[in-house]
Design a protein around this motif. Structure first.
Motif, PDB file in Angstrom:
ATOM      1  N   MET A 115       0.837  -1.205   0.000  1.00  0.00           N
ATOM      2  CA  MET A 115       0.000   0.000   0.000  1.00  0.00           C
ATOM      3  C   MET A 115       0.870   1.253   0.000  1.00  0.00           C
ATOM      4  O   MET A 115       0.624   2.212  -0.749  1.00  0.00           O
ATOM      5  CB  MET A 115      -0.934  -0.002   1.212  1.00  0.00           C
ATOM      6  N   MET A 121       1.218   3.805  -3.148  1.00  0.00           N
ATOM      7  CA  MET A 121       0.924   5.217  -2.900  1.00  0.00           C
ATOM      8  C   MET A 121       2.104   6.086  -3.295  1.00  0.00           C
ATOM      9  O   MET A 121       1.937   7.172  -3.878  1.00  0.00           O
ATOM     10  CB  MET A 121       0.582   5.429  -1.422  1.00  0.00           C
ATOM     11  N   VAL A 178       2.174   6.355  -7.040  1.00  0.00           N
ATOM     12  CA  VAL A 178       1.087   7.220  -7.511  1.00  0.00           C
ATOM     13  C   VAL A 178       1.446   8.691  -7.325  1.00  0.00           C
ATOM     14  O   VAL A 178       1.340   9.502  -8.252  1.00  0.00           O
ATOM     15  CB  VAL A 178      -0.231   6.876  -6.791  1.00  0.00           C
ATOM     16  N   VAL A 179       1.889   9.065  -6.134  1.00  0.00           N
ATOM     17  CA  VAL A 179       2.168  10.479  -5.873  1.00  0.00           C
ATOM     18  C   VAL A 179       3.381  10.957  -6.678  1.00  0.00           C
ATOM     19  O   VAL A 179       3.429  12.117  -7.107  1.00  0.00           O
ATOM     20  CB  VAL A 179       2.368  10.741  -4.361  1.00  0.00           C
TER      21      VAL A 179
END
Length: 864
Positions: A747, A751, A754-755
């Motif tokens: 996770m 994340m 993605v960022v």
């Protein structure tokens, strides 16, 4: 005397010559420093009359409409009288008349404006008037001549009596003199009292063109019973007569209007107007365009009107111009002065005046509401779009060469090289060559890059670890373990071959670092960054074109385009820049944290690998010390055979420790067991037994060590130590196998990806915007460099994290060669177990290596 038809033809020829001259003038731009802007795609027909003021005003308006407001302007030279201009506007024969004199046109204005066929768009800041004039020297001699009553007396008639001057046919281009209302003789009109011979018309009024102030002066003379005739002359002829009278101090009556260019050499202050009865004293003030009307008052000054057609008013920019366009008395005087200085060329004078007063004067008349379209054609080829296309081509080429082409090549090569045996599940390698081929196939999960191949051809030492992994070459699996050879006396057995490469490569010099960059995944990131830079170049070129479009839209009226989508789009991009600066801390924090975690995990891999080797060495030492009668004539052979069995099991356990970890070893239990059988580390019966425990082959083989110790090792404290070491070995082997699952939270990893990609997306738009703030150049070098480095920093660190996450067995990362550990451990066990074997030639201890003795003999980290 020439007849009327001849005169008409002559007038047509003169008009054509004038049109050709005007066309040549129009072809020359006025050059008002207006940036390129879209055409309005609308043609406006502008009435242009021959007298100086109207010609100048029309040219000023035409230039602004053509070159600033970008209309197509057609100048209309009517063959009708000025009184019919309003009708022409109403019927669509023309669109606008920017200087309408109201004298004699009250009925026409009332008729066509009231029914909506024409629109009065306002007036100039200038009052126009017509009148009957004489010269000041006449008034000084005869003061009473200033009033019309005295023109009725015989005395003053004789004062203005002079040689009769005949009219000119050119002064009546519309044939009004042939109309019964005029009933002219030699282009001279006489009032009824003179035509009826009630009184002699000794005095003569010189009048420009019949259509000027059409019918008004005729009414004024007839209704006030003045014995004066009107002779119609061209403008130049009338001015010449006035100048001669002024120069010779003769008395003269003439029609004059203002604004007017005046008479060269005669000051306007020497013109004295003849006074008639004012309107408020009860005279008839109704003006008509026929001599038969009843007008008898003093002509009053009236504003010069701007009259347009309804179609003209439907164009917002033209309507705004017509409503705001206004010339003052000073403007007219400046235009007349420039007109005289430019040889009476009205267009040249209008251009000179517009350049002289500048946009501070005429800019308030302009509102260019038609936006300059970003795409003026399809496909767009002007402005920054060629640069955009160049970057698009480079971006597409890099994307194809760097991403699509290698994938297609790998797929095609995989299909072409597929062997029939690979589709047969019953196929098993039977000799060492099959093992080498099968390991090479397993290692082909990733291909050697061209740069690595090229460097390997010139200097293998730079990329030996990487090439060994990519080719699947293992010295550990390159020979067969023979029991008879192992049990032979010291100096007679074959030494296990050297490893395919060193354990790990280190780079210290600049050349070595450069080689590592071009042969590692960092080169891939560099090419991806170049693709990203080309994409940012596309954004920058598009941004520059949008900025240029906004500037062109705001060229005339900066406040007009504040709400268009170009400005909003640019504002949003600047917001993206701010968002990018505020957002970058989160990816930076994530990457810093994750890199630290992955580096620690990668180092943990190496620590456990060394621990496995160390435990194997411990077990080998304990086992070696338990077999002390290897040279005994009765049981020596049996003990040597037991040592060979230990030798096989320990090396097999070490090899199985990297099962499912190293791509070269593979993930198939049948394949790995068959590989071990082929190189002599397992017997057929042992292979069958291990396949029954395919899920726990490594642990099963470790348990065999315990059974083997129970039947071969002497009981006592040594056996307890041995079992502890075996348990430790099982533990570190399990820990090594479990390292695959000891990854950071997915996770958190997802994340972070993605960022980071969001930040790069923002940078793709925001960085060119941030660095293009002060320029509109299509190509900027430094924004490309900044975007390239920005991508390298963030995406490069992501790549490092991904590579470290794959562990030390990934050939294109920071890799190690387990073959070095396997060979090192095997040689250690080989020497430890055979150390006490009898040496027939103790003074000459030699071993016969299978490979040349000068090959690489690896350093043993487990011995440290």
């Amino acid at each position: 005397m020439p007849n009327v038809r001849t005169l008409t033809r002559l007038a047509c020829l003169v008009a054509c010559a004038d049109l050709l001259g005007v066309s040549a003038q129009i072809a020359q731009k006025c050059n008002l420093d207006i940036s390129p802007r879209p055409r309005q795609d609308q043609t406006l027909k502008l009435i242009k009359r021959s007298w100086a003021s109207h010609s100048l005003v029309s040219e000023v308006a035409a230039i602004l409409l053509e070159e600033v407001l970008m209309y197509d302007v057609e100048r209309v030279y009517p063959d009708t009288t000025p009184a019919q201009d309003i009708r022409s506007l109403s019927l669509g024969e023309a669109d606008v008349n920017f200087e309408v004199w109201q004298g004699g046109k009250e009925r026409e204005l009332h008729t066509w404006v009231r029914n909506g066929s024409a629109v009065i768009a306002g007036s100039h800041a200038m009052v126009s008037f017509d009148g009957m004039y004489t010269l000041r020297h006449t008034i000084e001699r005869f003061p009473e001549a200033e009033f019309y009553q005295y023109l009725q007396t015989p005395r003053l008639q004789w004062v203005f009596a002079s040689e009769v001057q005949k009219g000119e046919p050119e002064a009546d281009p519309h044939g009004l003199c042939r109309d019964p209302a005029w009933n002219c003789t030699d282009f001279t009109w006489q009032p009824p009292l003179c035509r009826e011979h009630s009184m002699r018309c000794l005095g003569q009024v010189l009048h420009e063109y019949v259509h000027n102030t059409q019918g008004m002066f005729e009414q004024l003379i007839a209704n006030n019973q003045l014995p004066l005739s009107i002779t119609y002359l061209q403008t130049l002829s009338k001015q010449k007569a006035v100048w001669n009278a002024f120069a010779s101090k003769k008395n003269i009556l003439f029609q004059h209007h203002y604004p007017s260019e005046g008479v060269d050499g005669v000051p306007s202050t020497d013109f004295v107007r003849i006074q008639f009865s004012p309107k408020r004293y009860g005279c008839n003030s109704t003006e008509t365009s026929s001599p038969l009307g009843g007008f008898s008052c003093q002509p009053e000054g009236k504003p010069l009107l701007k009259v347009v057609s309804p179609g003209f008013m439907r164009s917002s920019d033209a309507r705004h111009f017509a409503e705001t366009f206004s010339l003052s008395k000073q403007d007219y005087e400046q235009l007349f002065e420039l007109w005289r200085g430019n040889d009476m060329d009205s267009r040249a004078a209008a251009c000179a005046w517009l350049r002289e007063v500048g946009s501070s004067k005429w800019g308030t008349w302009i509102r260019f509401s038609k936006q300059v379209s970003l795409f003026q054609e399809f496909p767009p080829t002007s402005g920054c779009f060629p640069t955009f296309y160049v970057f698009l081509l480079l971006f597409s080429a890099m994307l194809f060469v760097h991403q699509l082409l290698p994938r297609c090549y790998r797929y095609c090569k995989k299909v072409c090289e597929r062997r029939p045996a690979e589709t047969n599940p019953s196929w098993e390698p039977t000799d060492l060559s099959d093992i080498a081929r099968r390991m090479n196939t397993r290692a082909n999960y990733t291909r050697p890059d061209f740069t690595s191949k090229l460097i390997a051809c010139k200097s293998t030492s730079f990329v030996e670890v990487k090439m060994a992994l990519l080719r699947g070459s293992m010295g550990f699996m390159s020979f067969f373990r023979d029991e008879e050879d192992f049990c032979s006396d010291s100096g007679q057995a074959l030494l296990p071959p050297a490893a395919s490469s060193c354990f790990r490569q280190y780079f210290h010099t600049r050349l070595q670092v450069l080689v590592y960059i071009v042969t590692s995944g960092l080169a891939h990131i560099g090419l991806s960054a170049l693709t990203f830079a080309f994409a940012s170049g596309m954004v920058g070129a598009l941004l520059a074109e949008v900025r240029a479009t906004i500037q062109r839209n705001k060229q005339v009226d900066p406040s007009l385009q504040n709400e268009d989508w170009y400005t909003e789009w640019l504002s949003n991009m600047q917001t993206v820049t701010v968002l990018m600066d505020d957002f970058k801390f989160l990816p930076t924090f994530f990457i810093t944290y994750m890199i630290g975690q992955d580096v620690s995990r990668w180092l943990q891999w190496l620590k456990i690998m060394f621990c496995v080797q160390g435990r194997l060495h411990d077990v080998a030492l304990i086992v070696s010390s338990s077999y002390r009668r290897v040279n005994d004539a009765h049981i020596g052979k049996q003990q040597r055979q037991m040592l060979f069995k230990w030798y096989r099991y320990l090396n097999a356990i070490h090899y199985l420790g990297y099962y499912k970890l190293s791509p070269t070893i593979g993930t198939s239990p049948e394949g790995v067991v068959q590989d071990l059988r082929t190189v002599g580390l397992l017997r057929d019966s042992e292979c069958e037994q291990l396949q029954l425990a395919s899920a726990k082959m490594r642990d099963t083989l470790v348990s065999w060590l315990g059974h083997l110790a129970g039947s071969g090792l002497r009981p006592g404290p040594g056996s307890d130590v041995f079992m502890r070491k075996v348990c430790d070995l099982r533990g570190v082997l399990a820990q090594l196998a479990d390292m695959q699952d000891m990854q950071t939270s997915q996770m958190v990893r997802v994340m972070m990806v993605v960022v980071t990609n969001i930040l790069l997306g923002l940078a793709l738009i925001g960085y060119p915007t941030k660095m293009y703030e002060e320029t509109t150049e299509c190509f900027q070098f430094w924004p490309l460099v900044a975007s390239y480095l920005y991508f390298i920093c963030y995406r490069g660190m992501l790549h490092v994290m991904f590579i470290l996450d794959k562990g030390p067995f990934y050939a294109k990362g920071d890799c190690v060669n387990i073959d070095n550990l396997l060979v090192s451990t095997e040689r250690f066990v080989f020497h430890v177990f055979r150390n006490s074997f009898r040496n027939p030639r103790s003074d000459d201890y030699l071993l016969k290596p299978k490979q040349p003795i000068d090959q690489f003999d690896p350093i043993d980290p487990g011995d440290v």
